[in-house]
Design a protein around this motif. Sequence first.
Motif, short mmCIF file in Angstrom:
data_model
loop_
_atom_site.label_atom_id
_atom_site.label_comp_id
_atom_site.label_asym_id
_atom_site.label_seq_id
_atom_site.Cartn_x
_atom_site.Cartn_y
_atom_site.Cartn_z
N VAL A 120 -2.32 4.77 -30.75
CA VAL A 120 -3.53 3.99 -30.42
C VAL A 120 -4.56 4.84 -29.67
O VAL A 120 -5.76 4.67 -29.86
CB VAL A 120 -3.13 2.72 -29.62
CG1 VAL A 120 -2.44 3.09 -28.33
CG2 VAL A 120 -4.31 1.83 -29.39
N MET A 148 4.79 -3.39 -21.80
CA MET A 148 3.61 -2.97 -22.55
C MET A 148 2.63 -2.22 -21.65
O MET A 148 2.09 -1.17 -22.01
CB MET A 148 2.92 -4.18 -23.18
CG MET A 148 1.80 -3.76 -24.11
SD MET A 148 0.77 -5.14 -24.52
CE MET A 148 0.24 -5.55 -22.90
N ARG A 184 4.11 1.17 -20.94
CA ARG A 184 3.93 2.07 -22.09
C ARG A 184 2.47 2.49 -22.19
O ARG A 184 2.15 3.66 -22.44
CB ARG A 184 4.38 1.36 -23.36
CG ARG A 184 4.08 2.09 -24.64
CD ARG A 184 4.77 3.40 -24.75
NE ARG A 184 6.11 3.28 -25.33
CZ ARG A 184 6.91 4.32 -25.47
NH1 ARG A 184 6.52 5.49 -25.03
NH2 ARG A 184 8.07 4.19 -26.03
N SER A 185 1.55 1.55 -21.93
CA SER A 185 0.12 1.89 -21.96
C SER A 185 -0.19 2.95 -20.91
O SER A 185 -0.94 3.89 -21.15
CB SER A 185 -0.74 0.65 -21.72
OG SER A 185 -0.54 -0.30 -22.74
N VAL A 198 0.99 6.23 -22.12
CA VAL A 198 0.06 6.75 -23.15
C VAL A 198 -1.16 7.36 -22.45
O VAL A 198 -1.59 8.46 -22.73
CB VAL A 198 -0.38 5.63 -24.12
CG1 VAL A 198 -1.52 6.08 -25.02
CG2 VAL A 198 0.80 5.16 -24.96
N PHE A 199 -1.68 6.62 -21.44
CA PHE A 199 -2.88 7.07 -20.74
C PHE A 199 -2.62 8.35 -19.97
O PHE A 199 -3.52 9.20 -19.83
CB PHE A 199 -3.38 5.97 -19.79
CG PHE A 199 -4.73 6.26 -19.18
CD1 PHE A 199 -4.83 6.72 -17.87
CD2 PHE A 199 -5.89 6.11 -19.92
CE1 PHE A 199 -6.07 7.01 -17.32
CE2 PHE A 199 -7.14 6.39 -19.37
CZ PHE A 199 -7.23 6.84 -18.07
N LEU A 253 -11.27 8.23 -23.31
CA LEU A 253 -10.33 7.12 -23.52
C LEU A 253 -10.58 6.02 -22.48
O LEU A 253 -10.70 4.84 -22.82
CB LEU A 253 -8.89 7.64 -23.42
CG LEU A 253 -7.76 6.67 -23.74
CD1 LEU A 253 -7.90 6.05 -25.11
CD2 LEU A 253 -6.42 7.40 -23.62
N TYR A 304 -2.47 2.85 -13.94
CA TYR A 304 -2.33 3.97 -14.89
C TYR A 304 -2.37 5.30 -14.15
O TYR A 304 -1.59 6.21 -14.43
CB TYR A 304 -3.46 3.93 -15.93
CG TYR A 304 -3.37 2.78 -16.91
CD1 TYR A 304 -2.27 1.92 -16.93
CD2 TYR A 304 -4.39 2.53 -17.81
CE1 TYR A 304 -2.19 0.87 -17.83
CE2 TYR A 304 -4.32 1.48 -18.73
CZ TYR A 304 -3.22 0.65 -18.71
OH TYR A 304 -3.14 -0.40 -19.60
N MET A 312 -6.65 -11.95 -18.67
CA MET A 312 -7.29 -10.79 -19.33
C MET A 312 -7.54 -11.11 -20.80
O MET A 312 -8.55 -10.74 -21.37
CB MET A 312 -6.38 -9.56 -19.23
CG MET A 312 -6.41 -8.86 -17.89
SD MET A 312 -5.10 -7.65 -17.76
CE MET A 312 -5.89 -6.22 -18.48
O1 LIG Z 1 -3.41 -0.91 -27.49
C1 LIG Z 1 -3.30 -0.86 -26.28
N1 LIG Z 1 -2.13 -0.57 -25.67
C2 LIG Z 1 -0.92 -0.34 -26.44
C3 LIG Z 1 0.02 -1.53 -26.23
C4 LIG Z 1 1.38 -1.26 -26.88
C5 LIG Z 1 2.00 0.05 -26.39
C6 LIG Z 1 1.07 1.22 -26.63
C7 LIG Z 1 -0.29 1.00 -25.97
C8 LIG Z 1 -4.48 -1.14 -25.37
C9 LIG Z 1 -5.85 -0.94 -26.03
C10 LIG Z 1 -6.06 -1.96 -27.15
C11 LIG Z 1 -7.44 -1.83 -27.76
C12 LIG Z 1 -8.54 -1.97 -26.72
C13 LIG Z 1 -8.34 -0.94 -25.60
C14 LIG Z 1 -6.95 -1.07 -24.98
N2 LIG Z 1 -4.36 -0.32 -24.16
C15 LIG Z 1 -4.25 -0.83 -22.91
C16 LIG Z 1 -4.19 -2.27 -22.63
C17 LIG Z 1 -5.29 -2.97 -22.14
C18 LIG Z 1 -5.16 -4.35 -21.89
C19 LIG Z 1 -3.95 -4.96 -22.17
N3 LIG Z 1 -3.77 -6.33 -21.97
C20 LIG Z 1 -2.63 -7.01 -22.02
C21 LIG Z 1 -2.92 -8.32 -21.78
C22 LIG Z 1 -4.27 -8.36 -21.59
N4 LIG Z 1 -4.80 -7.15 -21.70
N5 LIG Z 1 -2.91 -4.26 -22.64
C23 LIG Z 1 -3.02 -2.95 -22.89
N6 LIG Z 1 -4.18 0.13 -22.00
C24 LIG Z 1 -4.25 1.30 -22.66
C25 LIG Z 1 -4.21 2.63 -22.21
C26 LIG Z 1 -4.26 3.65 -23.13
F1 LIG Z 1 -4.23 4.93 -22.75
C27 LIG Z 1 -4.38 3.37 -24.52
F2 LIG Z 1 -4.44 4.39 -25.38
C28 LIG Z 1 -4.44 2.05 -24.98
C29 LIG Z 1 -4.35 1.04 -24.05
#
Ligand SMILES: O=C(NC1CCCCC1)[C@H](C1CCCCC1)n1c(-c2ccc(-n3cccn3)nc2)nc2cc(F)c(F)cc21
Length: 233
Positions: free
Chosen positions: A30, A89, A92-93, A96-97, A109, A130, A211
């Motif tokens: 992602v 989640m 993991r995010s 990734v970050f 990003l 993060y 959120m």
């Molecule tokens: O896809 C993401 N995370 C996945 C989920 C599964 C496992 C791997 C990553 C998103 C992403 C979807 C598109 C728009 C922009 C955000 N992301 C998020 C994120 C943002 C909000 C939420 N929320 C959860 C409930 C409400 N908000 N969750 C994850 N943080 C991220 C940090 C990164 F470096 C990053 F690269 C993406 C990230």
Amino acid sequence: KEKIEITKEQQALMKIILDAYNRHQIPQDVAKKLLQDQYSAEENFLLLTEMATSQVQVLVEFTKNIPGFLSLDHEDQIALLKGSAVEAMFLRSAQVFSRKMPKGHTEVLEARIRKSGISEEFMTPMFNFYKSIGELHMVQEEQALLTAITILTPDRPHVKDQHAVERLQESMLDVLRKLCALQHPQEPQYFARLLGRLTELRTLNHYHTEMLTSWRMNDHKFTPLLCEIWDVQ
Ligand SMILES: O=C(NC1CCCCC1)[C@H](C1CCCCC1)n1c(-c2ccc(-n3cccn3)nc2)nc2cc(F)c(F)cc21
């Protein structure tokens, strides 16, 4: 100077957890997608629901490999997965970050995520988490064990046999404690700092429903799996 010794069975446990963790990576990257293009709030929301849905499926497969998990009461297994999915989640995010990226990529990003549609008020707690994960420079084993420890949290809602979960979590915590002492001998507080992140993770849990519903768009659609996990709709 006490001699820290990881036993043979603890080494076997760590190998099982690490293999499962690496086997169950998110299919598409992602971060790469977000770096390539700028998306609308609707597209970003769809991307999140797709990523989150596949991540829950990946989390279930990973959890099934945690030694002892499948011997727990079946309803408790569900309660643990449901109770930890959002935290897993965000964890993991955060991982990734925090990945090492070419110069300037992390800033792009972050900017893309800030403009993704999530309302402003959640940016600070999310990015603080993060960055605090990034500062730890966790090795893969620590990341995998931390995810397993998050899943094996005894006091999730509706868990009946908390002691059985506690025993599994304690064996993971013991391996992680030894691993931290071996990996970061200069930082005796490192293990405590790692566990402190789990407390920060729980606070993000509180925000997640808001959120989603405050995402800058109307008519938020969720997959049936996410309705289960995200307490929405
Ligand atoms: O896809 C993401 N995370 C996945 C989920 C599964 C496992 C791997 C990553 C998103 C992403 C979807 C598109 C728009 C922009 C955000 N992301 C998020 C994120 C943002 C909000 C939420 N929320 C959860 C409930 C409400 N908000 N969750 C994850 N943080 C991220 C940090 C990164 F470096 C990053 F690269 C993406 C990230």
